[in-house]
Structures are given as C-alpha cells and as structure tokens.
Write a protein that holds these residues in place. Structure first.
Motif, mmCIF file in Angstrom:
data_model
loop_
_atom_site.group_PDB
_atom_site.id
_atom_site.type_symbol
_atom_site.label_atom_id
_atom_site.label_comp_id
_atom_site.label_asym_id
_atom_site.label_seq_id
_atom_site.Cartn_x
_atom_site.Cartn_y
_atom_site.Cartn_z
ATOM 1 N N ASP A 13 93.271 26.162 70.572
ATOM 2 C CA ASP A 13 92.673 26.137 69.537
ATOM 3 C C ASP A 13 91.123 26.138 69.591
ATOM 4 O OD1 ASP A 13 94.771 26.214 67.798
ATOM 5 O OD2 ASP A 13 94.970 24.145 67.802
ATOM 6 N N ALA A 14 90.200 26.825 68.858
ATOM 7 C CA ALA A 14 88.867 26.687 68.984
ATOM 8 C C ALA A 14 88.165 26.559 67.787
ATOM 9 C CB ALA A 14 88.563 28.102 69.864
ATOM 10 N N GLU A 15 86.812 26.177 67.878
ATOM 11 C CA GLU A 15 86.028 26.257 66.699
ATOM 12 C C GLU A 15 84.902 27.035 66.730
ATOM 13 O OE1 GLU A 15 83.107 22.985 64.319
ATOM 14 O OE2 GLU A 15 84.051 22.424 66.244
ATOM 15 N N LEU A 16 84.782 27.856 65.774
ATOM 16 C CA LEU A 16 83.728 28.921 65.708
ATOM 17 C C LEU A 16 82.649 28.126 64.855
ATOM 18 C CD1 LEU A 16 85.254 32.496 64.828
ATOM 19 C CD2 LEU A 16 84.373 31.329 66.946
ATOM 20 N N TYR A 17 81.236 28.423 65.183
ATOM 21 C CA TYR A 17 80.075 27.592 64.661
ATOM 22 C C TYR A 17 79.566 28.298 63.500
ATOM 23 C CZ TYR A 17 80.051 25.424 69.098
ATOM 24 O OH TYR A 17 80.251 24.609 70.454
ATOM 25 N N VAL A 98 79.083 31.304 69.911
ATOM 26 C CA VAL A 98 79.424 31.515 68.872
ATOM 27 C C VAL A 98 80.725 30.269 68.571
ATOM 28 C CG1 VAL A 98 79.194 33.746 68.277
ATOM 29 C CG2 VAL A 98 81.386 32.992 69.114
ATOM 30 N N GLY A 99 80.896 29.440 69.515
ATOM 31 C CA GLY A 99 82.050 28.267 69.336
ATOM 32 C C GLY A 99 82.162 27.855 70.709
ATOM 33 N N LYS A 100 83.369 26.927 70.661
ATOM 34 C CA LYS A 100 83.872 26.055 71.586
ATOM 35 C C LYS A 100 85.409 26.047 71.466
ATOM 36 C CE LYS A 100 82.260 23.261 74.744
ATOM 37 N NZ LYS A 100 81.351 23.560 75.852
ATOM 38 N N VAL A 101 85.967 26.142 72.629
ATOM 39 C CA VAL A 101 87.341 25.843 72.923
ATOM 40 C C VAL A 101 87.678 24.331 72.759
ATOM 41 C CG1 VAL A 101 89.177 25.906 74.569
ATOM 42 C CG2 VAL A 101 87.885 27.751 74.743
ATOM 43 N N LEU A 102 88.766 23.998 71.953
ATOM 44 C CA LEU A 102 89.099 22.565 71.718
ATOM 45 C C LEU A 102 89.989 22.390 72.848
ATOM 46 C CD1 LEU A 102 89.127 22.731 67.782
ATOM 47 C CD2 LEU A 102 87.302 21.964 69.255
ATOM 48 N N GLY A 103 89.870 21.568 74.010
ATOM 49 C CA GLY A 103 90.886 21.289 74.922
ATOM 50 C C GLY A 103 90.271 21.723 76.227
ATOM 51 N N ASP A 104 91.100 21.620 77.078
ATOM 52 C CA ASP A 104 90.473 22.024 78.595
ATOM 53 C C ASP A 104 90.616 23.695 78.868
ATOM 54 O OD1 ASP A 104 90.271 22.433 81.183
ATOM 55 O OD2 ASP A 104 92.057 21.179 81.843
ATOM 56 N N ALA A 105 89.588 24.183 78.703
ATOM 57 C CA ALA A 105 89.160 25.834 78.752
ATOM 58 C C ALA A 105 89.789 26.291 80.055
ATOM 59 C CB ALA A 105 88.036 26.171 78.417
ATOM 60 N N THR A 106 89.880 25.344 81.291
ATOM 61 C CA THR A 106 90.292 25.799 82.589
ATOM 62 C C THR A 106 91.789 26.290 82.611
ATOM 63 O OG1 THR A 106 90.816 23.635 83.448
ATOM 64 C CG2 THR A 106 88.434 24.406 83.710
ATOM 65 N N HIS A 107 92.461 25.995 81.548
ATOM 66 C CA HIS A 107 93.774 26.817 81.532
ATOM 67 C C HIS A 107 93.598 28.118 81.340
ATOM 68 C CE1 HIS A 107 96.000 22.965 81.448
ATOM 69 N NE2 HIS A 107 95.156 22.328 80.435
ATOM 70 N N LEU A 119 93.196 36.894 68.820
ATOM 71 C CA LEU A 119 92.366 35.988 68.174
ATOM 72 C C LEU A 119 92.931 35.913 66.583
ATOM 73 C CD1 LEU A 119 88.723 36.713 69.037
ATOM 74 C CD2 LEU A 119 89.944 34.928 70.008
ATOM 75 N N GLU A 120 93.193 34.586 66.187
ATOM 76 C CA GLU A 120 93.634 34.416 64.871
ATOM 77 C C GLU A 120 93.153 33.239 64.167
ATOM 78 O OE1 GLU A 120 97.766 34.490 64.859
ATOM 79 O OE2 GLU A 120 97.944 32.977 66.619
ATOM 80 N N LYS A 121 92.927 33.552 62.823
ATOM 81 C CA LYS A 121 92.487 32.273 62.050
ATOM 82 C C LYS A 121 93.632 31.277 62.076
ATOM 83 C CE LYS A 121 90.080 35.040 58.674
ATOM 84 N NZ LYS A 121 90.023 35.627 57.341
ATOM 85 N N ALA A 122 93.186 29.870 62.358
ATOM 86 C CA ALA A 122 94.053 28.791 62.551
ATOM 87 C C ALA A 122 94.256 28.158 61.011
ATOM 88 C CB ALA A 122 93.511 27.632 63.593
#
Length: 122
Positions: A13-17, A98-107, A119-122
């Motif tokens: 999951d990620a958040e767009l600003y 434009v946004g940030k990954v929610l969680g550990d992006a190193t995955h 990429l899809e709307k959550a």
C-alpha cells in the motif's frame, strides 16, 4: 489518496500526496505495465505528462514515490541507484515526489525479477 502496488506476490500500500502530479496519476489508475530497474529503483512509463513542480528533488528517501518528467515515468525508490553517493539515493535527474510506500519498501528487492507491475486505487 491510497493506492496499491502489486508486483508478483508482493502487494504494497502507498499514499499519494495532495499535488497536481499525484492527482493526475491517481485519475489514470489502474495502470498495468512492464517495468525497468535501475539499481534499487523500479520505474515505468505512465500515461501522465507533467513538468517538475515544487516537490522536485534530486535526492530521495527509501519508500519515496516519484514522477520523472523526462521519461513520463512512475518511480519507486527502495535503495541506492547507480549514481547514488554512499548513504544517499539519487534519481537519474530530478523527480516530483508524489507519495510514499506504507511499510518496508525494501521488499521491492524481492520482486525485481518479475515482469509486470499493477498500480490501482486502494
């Protein structure tokens, strides 16, 4: 604006600003594409055209989501790129954040051998 990034078995999951570039990206979803890697960055062309804006950076953080106007590309940063100096993450050139990954992006390192991203709307 919440989105999901799916590559292989990985779902993040990620958040767009609240920026014009991020809104245009959100409105264009869903996007399914093949992707490229450049160091610990995944990027792919999207059907959005924007210029650099007030969020533009030449240095980013792990988990940042960027838009690269030069290639009309969505970028996921999860570690150093080939041009990164020690301890820093630098894109090929400036990107709009434009946004940030929610969680550990190193995955994302675990799915660099995959072929497609969704990429899809959550």
């Amino acid at each position: 604006m919440k989105i999901r990034i799916r590559i292989g078995k990985l779902l993040m999951d990620a958040e767009l600003y609240d920026t014009e570039t991020a809104k245009r990206i959100y409105e264009s979803l869903p996007i399914k594409s093949s992707f490229n890697t450049w160091g610990d960055e995944i990027y792919f062309e999207i059907p959005v055209k924007c210029e650099l804006d007030h969020t533009a950076r030449e240095e980013v953080e792990v988990g940042d989501l960027g838009y690269w106007p030069t290639g009309s590309a969505f970028c996921i940063f999860f570690g150093p790129t080939p041009t990164s100096p020690p301890g820093k993450i630098t894109p090929a050139s400036a990107v709009n954040i434009v946004g940030k990954v929610l969680g550990d992006a190193t995955h994302f390192k675990e799915v660099m051998d995959q072929r497609e991203v969704l990429l899809e709307k959550a």
